[in-house]
Design an enzyme around this catalytic site. Structure first.
Site, PDB file in Angstrom:
ATOM      1  N   TYR A  85      28.250  60.625  52.410  1.00 24.06           N
ATOM      2  CA  TYR A  85      29.547  60.038  52.801  1.00 24.06           C
ATOM      3  C   TYR A  85      30.722  60.729  52.092  1.00 24.06           C
ATOM      4  N   ILE A  86      30.751  60.708  50.799  1.00 25.21           N
ATOM      5  CA  ILE A  86      31.907  61.279  50.087  1.00 25.21           C
ATOM      6  C   ILE A  86      31.824  62.808  50.087  1.00 25.21           C
ATOM      7  N   PHE A  95      27.483  65.222  43.576  1.00 22.96           N
ATOM      8  CA  PHE A  95      27.433  63.902  44.227  1.00 22.96           C
ATOM      9  C   PHE A  95      26.008  63.364  44.334  1.00 22.96           C
ATOM     10  N   SER A 144      31.561  56.202  38.327  1.00 21.00           N
ATOM     11  CA  SER A 144      31.936  54.989  39.057  1.00 21.00           C
ATOM     12  C   SER A 144      32.690  54.042  38.133  1.00 21.00           C
ATOM     13  N   THR A 203      31.988  51.241  37.833  1.00 18.74           N
ATOM     14  CA  THR A 203      30.965  50.346  37.296  1.00 18.74           C
ATOM     15  C   THR A 203      30.747  50.583  35.790  1.00 18.74           C
ATOM     16  N   TYR A 259      21.397  51.212  38.370  1.00 16.00           N
ATOM     17  CA  TYR A 259      22.286  52.201  38.984  1.00 16.00           C
ATOM     18  C   TYR A 259      23.469  52.497  38.059  1.00 16.00           C
ATOM     19  N   LYS A 307      24.823  56.007  35.736  1.00 14.32           N
ATOM     20  CA  LYS A 307      26.158  56.628  35.670  1.00 14.32           C
ATOM     21  C   LYS A 307      26.627  56.699  34.219  1.00 14.32           C
ATOM     22  N   ASN A 318      36.630  51.788  44.981  1.00 17.73           N
ATOM     23  CA  ASN A 318      35.812  51.437  46.168  1.00 17.73           C
ATOM     24  C   ASN A 318      36.183  52.300  47.367  1.00 17.73           C
ATOM     25  N   LEU A 347      31.150  45.956  51.396  1.00 14.61           N
ATOM     26  CA  LEU A 347      31.987  45.137  52.271  1.00 14.61           C
ATOM     27  C   LEU A 347      32.389  45.835  53.582  1.00 14.61           C
ATOM     28  N   ARG A 385      27.794  36.646  44.464  1.00 13.06           N
ATOM     29  CA  ARG A 385      26.692  37.611  44.343  1.00 13.06           C
ATOM     30  C   ARG A 385      26.496  37.905  42.854  1.00 13.06           C
TER      31      ARG A 385
HETATM   32  P1  NAD Z   1      25.574  59.107  49.868  1.00 18.08           P
HETATM   33  O1  NAD Z   1      24.225  58.488  49.688  1.00 18.08           O
HETATM   34  O2  NAD Z   1      26.206  59.031  51.202  1.00 18.08           O
HETATM   35  O3  NAD Z   1      25.505  60.650  49.426  1.00 18.08           O
HETATM   36  C1  NAD Z   1      24.635  61.121  48.441  1.00 18.08           C
HETATM   37  C2  NAD Z   1      23.944  62.354  49.007  1.00 18.08           C
HETATM   38  O4  NAD Z   1      23.065  62.872  47.999  1.00 18.08           O
HETATM   39  C3  NAD Z   1      23.086  62.046  50.236  1.00 18.08           C
HETATM   40  O5  NAD Z   1      23.404  62.957  51.274  1.00 18.08           O
HETATM   41  C4  NAD Z   1      21.642  62.237  49.748  1.00 18.08           C
HETATM   42  O6  NAD Z   1      20.800  62.717  50.781  1.00 18.08           O
HETATM   43  C5  NAD Z   1      21.825  63.219  48.612  1.00 18.08           C
HETATM   44  N1  NAD Z   1      20.808  63.126  47.551  1.00 18.08           N
HETATM   45  C6  NAD Z   1      20.364  62.023  46.918  1.00 18.08           C
HETATM   46  N2  NAD Z   1      19.452  62.365  45.985  1.00 18.08           N
HETATM   47  C7  NAD Z   1      19.327  63.721  46.021  1.00 18.08           C
HETATM   48  C8  NAD Z   1      18.549  64.652  45.314  1.00 18.08           C
HETATM   49  N3  NAD Z   1      17.678  64.271  44.366  1.00 18.08           N
HETATM   50  N4  NAD Z   1      18.681  65.971  45.596  1.00 18.08           N
HETATM   51  C9  NAD Z   1      19.555  66.371  46.567  1.00 18.08           C
HETATM   52  N5  NAD Z   1      20.311  65.523  47.282  1.00 18.08           N
HETATM   53  C10 NAD Z   1      20.192  64.216  47.013  1.00 18.08           C
HETATM   54  O7  NAD Z   1      26.514  58.483  48.748  1.00 18.08           O
HETATM   55  P2  NAD Z   1      28.089  58.611  48.567  1.00 18.08           P
HETATM   56  O8  NAD Z   1      28.681  57.288  48.870  1.00 18.08           O
HETATM   57  O9  NAD Z   1      28.595  59.793  49.255  1.00 18.08           O
HETATM   58  O10 NAD Z   1      28.168  58.796  46.999  1.00 18.08           O
HETATM   59  C11 NAD Z   1      28.201  60.077  46.401  1.00 18.08           C
HETATM   60  C12 NAD Z   1      28.159  59.920  44.888  1.00 18.08           C
HETATM   61  O11 NAD Z   1      29.259  59.103  44.483  1.00 18.08           O
HETATM   62  C13 NAD Z   1      26.903  59.225  44.364  1.00 18.08           C
HETATM   63  O12 NAD Z   1      26.534  59.843  43.148  1.00 18.08           O
HETATM   64  C14 NAD Z   1      27.367  57.814  44.121  1.00 18.08           C
HETATM   65  O13 NAD Z   1      26.609  57.172  43.116  1.00 18.08           O
HETATM   66  C15 NAD Z   1      28.795  58.033  43.680  1.00 18.08           C
HETATM   67  N6  NAD Z   1      29.645  56.847  43.912  1.00 18.08           N
HETATM   68  C16 NAD Z   1      29.730  56.330  45.165  1.00 18.08           C
HETATM   69  C17 NAD Z   1      30.518  55.195  45.375  1.00 18.08           C
HETATM   70  C18 NAD Z   1      30.618  54.578  46.753  1.00 18.08           C
HETATM   71  O14 NAD Z   1      31.102  53.474  46.857  1.00 18.08           O
HETATM   72  N7  NAD Z   1      30.209  55.230  47.813  1.00 18.08           N
HETATM   73  C19 NAD Z   1      31.211  54.605  44.308  1.00 18.08           C
HETATM   74  C20 NAD Z   1      31.102  55.185  43.040  1.00 18.08           C
HETATM   75  C21 NAD Z   1      30.315  56.316  42.852  1.00 18.08           C
HETATM   76  C1  UD1 Z   2      29.535  47.735  44.514  1.00 20.47           C
HETATM   77  C2  UD1 Z   2      28.626  47.876  43.322  1.00 20.47           C
HETATM   78  C3  UD1 Z   2      29.170  48.978  42.421  1.00 20.47           C
HETATM   79  C4  UD1 Z   2      29.287  50.281  43.205  1.00 20.47           C
HETATM   80  C5  UD1 Z   2      30.179  50.017  44.419  1.00 20.47           C
HETATM   81  C6  UD1 Z   2      30.293  51.221  45.303  1.00 20.47           C
HETATM   82  C7  UD1 Z   2      27.639  45.657  42.961  1.00 20.47           C
HETATM   83  C8  UD1 Z   2      27.590  44.473  42.082  1.00 20.47           C
HETATM   84  N1  UD1 Z   2      28.541  46.605  42.620  1.00 20.47           N
HETATM   85  O1  UD1 Z   2      30.834  47.415  44.066  1.00 20.47           O
HETATM   86  O2  UD1 Z   2      28.294  49.181  41.328  1.00 20.47           O
HETATM   87  O3  UD1 Z   2      29.838  51.311  42.395  1.00 20.47           O
HETATM   88  O4  UD1 Z   2      29.611  48.951  45.199  1.00 20.47           O
HETATM   89  O5  UD1 Z   2      29.069  51.522  45.905  1.00 20.47           O
HETATM   90  O6  UD1 Z   2      26.900  45.778  43.930  1.00 20.47           O
HETATM   91  N2  UD1 Z   2      31.497  41.293  49.508  1.00 20.47           N
HETATM   92  C9  UD1 Z   2      31.356  40.182  50.305  1.00 20.47           C
HETATM   93  N3  UD1 Z   2      30.439  40.223  51.313  1.00 20.47           N
HETATM   94  C10 UD1 Z   2      29.654  41.312  51.563  1.00 20.47           C
HETATM   95  C11 UD1 Z   2      29.822  42.458  50.736  1.00 20.47           C
HETATM   96  C12 UD1 Z   2      30.731  42.404  49.711  1.00 20.47           C
HETATM   97  O7  UD1 Z   2      32.041  39.169  50.116  1.00 20.47           O
HETATM   98  O8  UD1 Z   2      28.828  41.280  52.474  1.00 20.47           O
HETATM   99  C13 UD1 Z   2      32.518  41.274  48.436  1.00 20.47           C
HETATM  100  C14 UD1 Z   2      31.969  41.459  47.035  1.00 20.47           C
HETATM  101  O9  UD1 Z   2      31.599  40.237  46.464  1.00 20.47           O
HETATM  102  C15 UD1 Z   2      33.158  42.132  46.339  1.00 20.47           C
HETATM  103  C16 UD1 Z   2      33.830  42.939  47.449  1.00 20.47           C
HETATM  104  O10 UD1 Z   2      33.383  42.355  48.677  1.00 20.47           O
HETATM  105  O11 UD1 Z   2      34.071  41.155  45.901  1.00 20.47           O
HETATM  106  C17 UD1 Z   2      33.457  44.407  47.438  1.00 20.47           C
HETATM  107  O12 UD1 Z   2      32.033  44.516  47.422  1.00 20.47           O
HETATM  108  P1  UD1 Z   2      31.275  45.924  47.552  1.00 20.47           P
HETATM  109  O13 UD1 Z   2      31.813  46.658  48.705  1.00 20.47           O
HETATM  110  O14 UD1 Z   2      29.816  45.654  47.514  1.00 20.47           O
HETATM  111  O15 UD1 Z   2      31.738  46.721  46.257  1.00 20.47           O
HETATM  112  P2  UD1 Z   2      31.659  46.288  44.696  1.00 20.47           P
HETATM  113  O16 UD1 Z   2      30.921  45.017  44.523  1.00 20.47           O
HETATM  114  O17 UD1 Z   2      33.018  46.369  44.133  1.00 20.47           O
END
Ligand code: NAD
Ligand code: UD1
Length: 338
Positions: free
Chosen positions: A11-12, A80, A124, A126, A149, A153, A179, A200, A292
Site C-alpha cells: 500500500y504505502i 517498508f 509507526s 505505535t 507488532y 517497530k 494513520n 477504519l 477494542r
Molecule cells: P503492506 O502490507 O501493504 O506492504 C508491505 C509489503 O511488504 C507487502 O507488499 C508485502 O508483500 C511485503 N513484505 C512483507 N514481508 C516481506 C518480506 N519478508 N520480504 C519482502 N517483502 C515483504 O503494508 P503498508 O501499509 O504498505 O505498510 C508498509 C510499512 O509501513 C510496514 O512496515 C508497516 O508496518 C508500516 N506502517 C504501516 C502503517 C499503516 O497504517 N499502513 C502504519 C504505520 C507503519
Molecule cells: C492501528 C494499530 C496501530 C497501527 C495502525 C496502522 C491497533 C490497536 N493499533 O491503529 O498499531 O500502527 O493501525 O496500521 O490495532 N475503529 C472502529 N471500528 C473499526 C476499526 C477501527 O471504531 O472497525 C476505530 C478505532 O477504535 C480507532 C480508529 O477507528 O479509534 C482508527 O483505528 P485503526 O484504523 O485500526 O487505526 P489505529 O487503531 O489508530
C-alpha cells in the site's frame, strides 16, 4: 544510482514508488508478494509511464538480496517490508519477530557488506505507547508498546539507533507514520487488505460498496469531543512525498533522524464517517460496540519537526482522503486483479 524499496508493491510502498519516480529518482523494488498482488507493479508502471526493476525476493533471503546489490547500483534503501496486523501479531509473535526483526537484521547486514549505509525505515506512531499524551513529539520517550507488532517497530528503532552509534557513517531516518488512508487520485492504486479489514477506512469503504453490513464503532465513551477515538489520518500520497524528502535527506548527510509523518490534526471515528458519507454520497450504517483492547482515546502528531527540517507538510485534508479512498474502492471493488 537507485533506491531499493523493500515492500515496494504494498500500500504505502506503491504510492512511494510513484512519487519517487515522478521526482526523477530511479527505484528497484524487492517484495515477496506476501501481502500484495503482482498487478500493483503494472499499475505503478502505467502511472509513471516507464519500467523499473522488480525482484520477487524475501528480505530474509541474504543471497537473493546480495544478488540485487550485485546487479544494481543501490545508493539507499527505503524499508517498508514487514507484517503489520496488530491482532495477528498477538496470535503469531514468532512470525512477526522473524519477518520484521530478523528480516531487518539480514537486510542491514547485506547493506553493510555492499557499503550501502543509507536507510529510511517505516516506523509507526505505535512506538509512543499508551502513556505519552498527544500531540506526540519525536523527543518523547518511546517503548510502552502493548503488542508484538508494535514491539517489532520499537526493537528495529533500537537496532538502528545502536547501529548509528557504532558507525557514524550511516544515515538513518526513522519515519513514524500516523494513520495512512486515501489512495492515488487516478483510482488505480489503493489499500487492498486481505479478509476482514482491521483498520477504519478500509472497513468503511467495504461497507459503502456493500461487502459489509455496517461499521462497528469501538467505543463512544472516550474522553474526546464525541466519545469516539481520535486519530491523525494522513493521505498516503502526502506520506509518499515525505519519503521523497527523507531519501534526499539521507543522501545528503550522515546522521540519525526521526520524524513524525502526520497532519497534526485529530479526527474522531464519527468525523471520518461523516466526511466519508459526504465524499461518497453513501450512507454508512454503524453500531456502537465495546472498546477494542489496546486502543487509546487520542493519538495525533506534532508535525512541526518534519516541516522545519525536511520542508515537508501534509497538504491533503480529510475530505480529499475520503474522496480518493472511495474512488479506489468503487473502481476496484475486489482490489487489485490477480
Ligand atoms: P503492506 O502490507 O501493504 O506492504 C508491505 C509489503 O511488504 C507487502 O507488499 C508485502 O508483500 C511485503 N513484505 C512483507 N514481508 C516481506 C518480506 N519478508 N520480504 C519482502 N517483502 C515483504 O503494508 P503498508 O501499509 O504498505 O505498510 C508498509 C510499512 O509501513 C510496514 O512496515 C508497516 O508496518 C508500516 N506502517 C504501516 C502503517 C499503516 O497504517 N499502513 C502504519 C504505520 C507503519
Ligand atoms: C492501528 C494499530 C496501530 C497501527 C495502525 C496502522 C491497533 C490497536 N493499533 O491503529 O498499531 O500502527 O493501525 O496500521 O490495532 N475503529 C472502529 N471500528 C473499526 C476499526 C477501527 O471504531 O472497525 C476505530 C478505532 O477504535 C480507532 C480508529 O477507528 O479509534 C482508527 O483505528 P485503526 O484504523 O485500526 O487505526 P489505529 O487503531 O489508530
Amino acid at each position: 544510482m537507485s533506491v531499493l524499496v523493500t515492500g515496494g508493491l504494498g500500500y504505502i510502498g506503491s504510492h512511494t514508488c510513484v512519487e519517487l519516480m515522478n521526482a526523477g529518482i530511479d527505484v528497484v523494488v524487492a517484495d515477496n508478494l506476501y501481502n500484495c498482488k503482482k498487478s500493483s507493479y503494472d499499475r505503478i508502471k502505467a502511472l509513471v509511464g516507464r519500467d523499473f526493476k522488480f525482484y520477487e525476493c524475501d528480505i530474509r533471503d541474504a543471497e537473493g538480496l546480495s544478488g540485487i546489490f550485485e546487479n544494481e547500483s543501490i545508493e539507499s534503501v527505503i524499508h517498508f517490508a514487514g507484517l503489520k496486523a496488530v491482532g495477528e501479531s498477538v496470535e503469531k509473535p514468532l512470525e512477526y519477530f522473524d519477518n520484521n526483526v530478523t528480516g531487518t537484521l539480514i537486510l542491514l547486514d547485506v547493506m553493510r557488506k555492499y557499503g550501502c549505509k543509507k536507510i529510511v525505515f517505516s516506523s509507526s506512531a505505535t512506538v509512543y505507547g499508551m502513556n505519552n499524551v498527544s500531540p506526540l513529539v519525536e523527543s518523547m520517550e518511546v517503548g510502552g508498546v502493548t503488542n508484538p507488532y508494535g514491539r517489532t517497530k520499537f526493537m528495529i528503532e533500537c537496532i538502528l539507533k545502536d547501529l548509528y552509534t557504532s558507525d557514524n557513517e550511516w544515515s538513518i531516518c526513522l519515519l513514524r507514520y500516523f494513520n495512512p488512508i486515501g489512495a492515488h487520485k487516478s483510482g488505480t492504486m489503493g489499500e487492498d487488505p486481505n479478509g476482514i479489514p482491521n483498520n477504519l477506512m478500509p472497513y468503511i469503504t467495504q461497507v459503502a460498496i456493500g461487502k459489509r453490513d455496517h461499521l462497528t464503532v469501538y467505543g463512544d465513551d472516550y474522553d474526546t469531543h464525541d466519545g469516539t477515538g481520535v486519530r491523525d489520518y494522513i493521505h498516503v500520497v502526502d506520506l509518499a512525498l515525505g519519503h521523497v524528502k527523507a531519501v534526499n535527506k539521507v543522501a545528503g548527510e550522515s546522521g540519525l533522524f526521526i520524524y513524525n509523518l502526520g497532519t497534526g490534526i485529530g479526527y474522531s471515528v464519527l468525523d471520518v464517517v461523516k466526511a466519508f458519507e459526504k465524499a461518497s454520497g453513501k450512507k454508512i450504517p454503524y453500531e456502537i460496540g465495546p472498546r477494542r483492547s489496546g486502543d487509546i482515546a487520542t493519538c495525533y502528531s506534532d508535525a512541526s519537526k518534519a516541516l522545519n527540517e525536511l520542508g515537508w507538510r501534509a497538504e491533503r485534508g480529510l475530505d480529499e482522503m475520503c474522496e480518493d479512498s472511495w474512488r479506489w474502492q468503487s473502481q476496484n471493488p475486489n482490489g487489485y486483479p490477480d
